[in-house]
Each structure stands twice: as structure tokens, then as C-alpha cells.
Design an enzyme around this catalytic site. Sequence first.
Site, short mmCIF file in Angstrom:
data_model
loop_
_atom_site.label_atom_id
_atom_site.label_comp_id
_atom_site.label_asym_id
_atom_site.label_seq_id
_atom_site.Cartn_x
_atom_site.Cartn_y
_atom_site.Cartn_z
N ARG A 162 0.80 -0.80 0.05
CA ARG A 162 -0.11 -0.03 0.41
C ARG A 162 0.78 1.67 -0.10
NH1 ARG A 162 -4.75 -3.24 3.68
NH2 ARG A 162 -5.23 -4.27 1.88
N SER A 176 -13.74 -4.73 5.40
CA SER A 176 -14.66 -4.19 4.56
C SER A 176 -13.94 -4.51 2.72
CB SER A 176 -14.23 -2.97 4.11
OG SER A 176 -12.89 -3.03 4.45
N GLY A 177 -13.02 -5.76 3.31
CA GLY A 177 -12.02 -6.61 1.72
C GLY A 177 -11.96 -6.06 0.43
N GLY A 178 -11.56 -4.24 0.58
CA GLY A 178 -11.96 -3.88 -0.77
C GLY A 178 -12.84 -2.97 -1.32
N ARG A 188 -9.15 -1.01 5.41
CA ARG A 188 -8.75 0.12 3.98
C ARG A 188 -9.87 1.02 4.61
NH1 ARG A 188 -8.73 -4.41 -0.23
NH2 ARG A 188 -9.80 -5.53 1.55
N GLU A 216 -12.19 -14.16 10.91
CA GLU A 216 -11.93 -14.10 10.43
C GLU A 216 -11.94 -14.34 9.68
OE1 GLU A 216 -9.06 -11.04 9.55
OE2 GLU A 216 -10.32 -9.72 7.96
N LYS A 232 -15.68 -11.41 12.28
CA LYS A 232 -15.46 -10.63 11.28
C LYS A 232 -15.30 -11.77 9.84
CE LYS A 232 -11.55 -7.40 9.93
NZ LYS A 232 -10.98 -6.95 10.77
C1 5MM Z 1 -9.37 -8.30 5.08
O1 5MM Z 1 -8.78 -8.03 5.62
C2 5MM Z 1 -8.66 -7.38 7.26
C3 5MM Z 1 -9.79 -5.89 6.73
O2 5MM Z 1 -9.47 -5.40 6.63
P1 5MM Z 1 -10.05 -4.56 5.40
O3 5MM Z 1 -11.36 -3.75 6.10
O4 5MM Z 1 -9.36 -4.00 4.49
O5 5MM Z 1 -10.72 -5.39 4.68
C4 5MM Z 1 -7.26 -7.07 7.95
O6 5MM Z 1 -7.50 -6.82 8.50
C5 5MM Z 1 -5.90 -8.17 7.58
O7 5MM Z 1 -6.72 -9.47 8.12
C6 5MM Z 1 -4.95 -7.18 7.91
O8 5MM Z 1 -4.86 -5.84 7.35
C7 5MM Z 1 -4.25 -8.54 7.92
O9 5MM Z 1 -3.59 -8.37 6.36
P2 5MM Z 1 -2.41 -8.99 5.80
O10 5MM Z 1 -2.48 -9.69 4.60
O11 5MM Z 1 -1.56 -8.58 6.03
O12 5MM Z 1 -1.86 -10.12 6.86
#
Ligand code: 5MM
Length: 347
Positions: free
Chosen positions: A33, A261-263, A294, A177, A219
Amino acid sequence: MTTNDLVGIAQAMVADDKGLLAIDESIGSCNRRFAALGIPQTAERRRAWRELIVTTPGLRQSISGAILCDETIRQKPNGGASFAQLLDVAGLLVGIKVDAGTIELAGHPGEKITEGLDGLHARLGTYVEMGARFAKWRGVITIESERPSRGCVEANAHALARYAAICQQAGLVPIVEPEVLMDGTHGLTRCAEVTEAVLRAFFRHADEQGVVLEAMILKPNMVLPGLLSTIQEDVDTVADATVKCLLHTVPASVPGIAFLSGGQSGELASARLNAMNIRFRGHLPWQLSFSFARAIQYPALQIWAGHDEHVQAAQAALMHRARCNQAARRGAYDATLDVAPVAASVQ
Ligand code: 5MM
């Protein structure tokens, strides 16, 4: 830490229409990012970004807790206190991502399993000593024509359930999650089918592993059409499909559901959460909340872009999205007012 203590923490994580702030991107994800915005990919800039977030004035009004990653919880912000101490002073619960990331699932090309169960209990003890009160583990499920396989769903559900039980044994509330990714051409109905299967499998394994449902937070993804689907349903249709899926699968004992939020854009994530709360608030057994990364961090990250002179403007943008999501929990989010007011002031 007694089970009652854990239940109290889980309830506090979703109380007062607040939500969770995920700032637990692994070093690789955070660097990706940063790279997109030309921010130096260094431990110091990652620390500065996380420090900007947790020192945002008034964050506690909308946010109940923040999820850190291992690098951040061990870093020292400029003032010398730990991140856990900063969060404590700010009135936020401290969370920690404890999974070790994903690898290819053996025997299932193209599918993922999350690692990190070996030695987990000992690692959790260290995080508790550092001030953590809850933890997080993410399983990743991909939708394609022949995927997910049953083997992938079962393996990830088992790992999530084992993680949750170990957390509760160690005195941490587990955030579970299981993320069904938005990538792909699939429609809303296929996402609903897969999400239902994944959640059913998790709660079956959770029962077998002795997870106390009252002392965990789920989550999940929202039920959405794939990013490349030609049919993109409206906000109310997404809200109805998501709540229907959760009613089919999530036991009433779970205190809260805090979406990833997933993108999705920040505005869409808020609008969809808002629609769920307008249509169903007061008629559901669990709180419907958020645990966005995000969808809260943008556009603050774009405004900051690695420059210390942009900290205040970035904090204002972050606070704006946090407030939007708190409003969405009340069914009071007004998309027409959702213009990031500070974005234009930054060069
Ligand atoms: C799906 O990612 C989680 C929620 O983030 P978004 O709201 O942006 O979708 C996020 O908590 C994620 O689990 C963490 O960023 C850790 O991800 P990585 O892939 O860096 O371990």
C-alpha cells in the site's frame, strides 16, 4: 482472566455503536500500500503511520479497539511509550493479529490455509503481557468455478476454531475472520452460498473445539457480487442477502459481528452497513459492527502519503470515516454528506 471477563471484553468491543480499527497489515501488505503511494517502505514509516492513527484526537468516540500486528506492538512510538500504552491512554482496547499468514493448501492448488497454530499458546502469553485483550486470525477463501473445495473450507474452519479455543484458554477474546474474497466474476448468490458454507463449518468446528461463543467476535465478509460480476446489486439487496446469510448460520450467543471491508470503498462499506442497521437493527440477536482496515484508513493514507506535515489533515480524514461508520451502526449514515472535507487541502 475468567470466562466472564472475556465475555465482558467481547461485549465492550461492540458496545456504544463503536467499531474496531484494523491496522494489522503484515509488513508485506503495508509495504504494497505504501509503494502504490510512493511512501518509503521502512519500519520507521510504518511506525509513523500507525502512530498517526492511534494518536488521532477523539478516536475513542467512534472506535472501541485497534488491531495491531507483531511489528507494531513491539515498536516504540516517538514519545517512548509502547503502542499498547498509547492505545490504553486513548481509551481503546488492544488487539493483535496472531496468524502467521497464508500458504498454499497442500493437495489443493490455488487454495490457501492460514499458518500459526504451532506454539500459539506461548506467543499469546507474550501478547497478554504486552497489554493485548483480543486477537485476530484470518482465513482466506477464494471463489472460482470449482472452488472453494470442501477440503479448503474444512481446513480453514478447523484452524479458526483451534485458534479461538487457544485464545480463550490464554485469556484473549478471539476475532474469527473467515474472509470470502470479492475477487472474481461470481454473483451475489454464489457468494451467499459459499459464505454460508464457511460459517456453518466454522461453528461446527467451534462446537467441537469448545469455543465459548459468548466470548468471541465474528469478522466476516459482507455478501457481495464478485468485483468482476456484470451485475452489481444495490445497497439494500446486499444488506438483505448479508443479514439472511448471517441469520442462517451465526448462533445468537455470539455478541457481535464486525465486518471486514475487503476492498470496498469507504463510502460503499458505510452505506451497506447502514442499510443493514436501518432494516434490521433491534431485530437481530447480535450487534452489527465494523472492523475495517482500508475502508477507514483511506483516504487518510493518501493524504498523509508519508509526509509529517500532513498528519493533522490525515487524522481529520481518518476520524471522518470512523464517524461515518459509527453513524452507519445507528442507521444514521448520510451518504450525501460523505465528502472527505480535507482531501482538497493537501497537495
Ligand atoms: C481482510 O483484511 C482485514 C480487514 O481489512 P479490510 O477492511 O481492508 O478488508 C485485515 O484486518 C487483514 O486481516 C489485515 O490487514 C492483515 O492482512 P495481511 O494479509 O497483511 O496479513
